[in-house]
Scaffold this motif. Structure first.
Motif, PDB file in Angstrom:
ATOM      1  N   THR A  87       1.592   8.298  -9.071  1.00  0.00           N
ATOM      2  CA  THR A  87       1.194   8.875  -7.795  1.00  0.00           C
ATOM      3  C   THR A  87       1.808   8.060  -6.669  1.00  0.00           C
ATOM      4  OG1 THR A  87      -0.918   9.605  -8.731  1.00  0.00           O
ATOM      5  CG2 THR A  87      -0.744   9.529  -6.326  1.00  0.00           C
ATOM      6  N   ILE A  88       2.491   8.738  -5.761  1.00  0.00           N
ATOM      7  CA  ILE A  88       3.053   8.092  -4.588  1.00  0.00           C
ATOM      8  C   ILE A  88       2.155   8.371  -3.399  1.00  0.00           C
ATOM      9  CG2 ILE A  88       4.555  10.052  -4.009  1.00  0.00           C
ATOM     10  CD1 ILE A  88       6.662   7.968  -3.090  1.00  0.00           C
ATOM     11  N   SER A  89       2.008   7.358  -2.544  1.00  0.00           N
ATOM     12  CA  SER A  89       1.209   7.520  -1.326  1.00  0.00           C
ATOM     13  C   SER A  89       1.780   6.599  -0.262  1.00  0.00           C
ATOM     14  CB  SER A  89      -0.263   7.201  -1.592  1.00  0.00           C
ATOM     15  OG  SER A  89      -0.412   5.854  -2.027  1.00  0.00           O
ATOM     16  N   ARG A  90       1.325   6.786   0.971  1.00  0.00           N
ATOM     17  CA  ARG A  90       1.819   5.942   2.055  1.00  0.00           C
ATOM     18  C   ARG A  90       0.729   5.714   3.071  1.00  0.00           C
ATOM     19  NH1 ARG A  90       6.855   8.741   4.444  1.00  0.00           N
ATOM     20  NH2 ARG A  90       6.743   7.066   6.014  1.00  0.00           N
ATOM     21  N   ASP A  91       0.859   4.595   3.768  1.00  0.00           N
ATOM     22  CA  ASP A  91      -0.030   4.253   4.872  1.00  0.00           C
ATOM     23  C   ASP A  91       0.867   3.926   6.058  1.00  0.00           C
ATOM     24  OD1 ASP A  91      -1.738   3.108   6.723  1.00  0.00           O
ATOM     25  OD2 ASP A  91      -2.917   2.050   5.219  1.00  0.00           O
ATOM     26  N   ASN A  92       1.034   4.869   6.957  1.00  0.00           N
ATOM     27  CA  ASN A  92       1.955   4.677   8.073  1.00  0.00           C
ATOM     28  C   ASN A  92       1.490   3.580   9.032  1.00  0.00           C
ATOM     29  OD1 ASN A  92       3.723   6.582   7.067  1.00  0.00           O
ATOM     30  ND2 ASN A  92       3.021   8.223   8.424  1.00  0.00           N
ATOM     31  N   ALA A  93       0.203   3.342   9.092  1.00  0.00           N
ATOM     32  CA  ALA A  93      -0.313   2.280   9.952  1.00  0.00           C
ATOM     33  C   ALA A  93       0.094   0.898   9.435  1.00  0.00           C
ATOM     34  CB  ALA A  93      -1.827   2.368  10.050  1.00  0.00           C
TER      35      ALA A  93
END
Length: 120
Positions: free
Chosen positions: A69-75
């Motif tokens: 699973t890929i995810s991101r946290d732009n903050a």
């Protein structure tokens, strides 16, 4: 210019899990699609996963679909790759990538890579 630094690789037994992280420099992280690729010894670099700038769309290679699973946290300027049910064939150097706009399969920038080794 974007600089990418991966972490989280290591040695794990088959069936185990790891989470890779990639921290990006620069103030435009949220405008980049991010991806993960991998390369095993003697093999070509292989697409693993990608996520669009908003996080709304993800894409996976057929060999990892349903396990990664890929995810991101732009903050935090960070993209993650959660890897479950790891198999010996997942052993490779994993590279983080960035592509301005787009869908993440045609990177402009690469990290230095992090080694993942899965023992049987």
């Amino acid at each position: 210019q974007v600089q990418l630094v991966e972490s989280g690789g290591g040695l794990v037994q088959a069936g185990g899990s790891l989470r890779l992280s990639c921290v990006a420099s620069g103030r435009s992280f949220s405008s980049y699609a991010m991806g993960w690729f991998r390369q095993a010894p003697g093999k070509e670099r292989e697409f693993v996963a990608a996520i669009t700038w908003s996080g709304m769309n993800t894409d996976y290679g057929s060999s990892v679909k349903g396990r990664f699973t890929i995810s991101r946290d732009n903050a935090k300027n960070t993209v993650y790759l959660r890897m479950n049910d790891l198999k010996p064939e997942d052993t490779a150097v994993y590279y983080c990538s960035a592509e301005r706009g787009g869908w993440g399969r045609s990177p402009e920038y690469w990290g230095q890579g992090t080694q993942v080794t899965v023992s049987s």
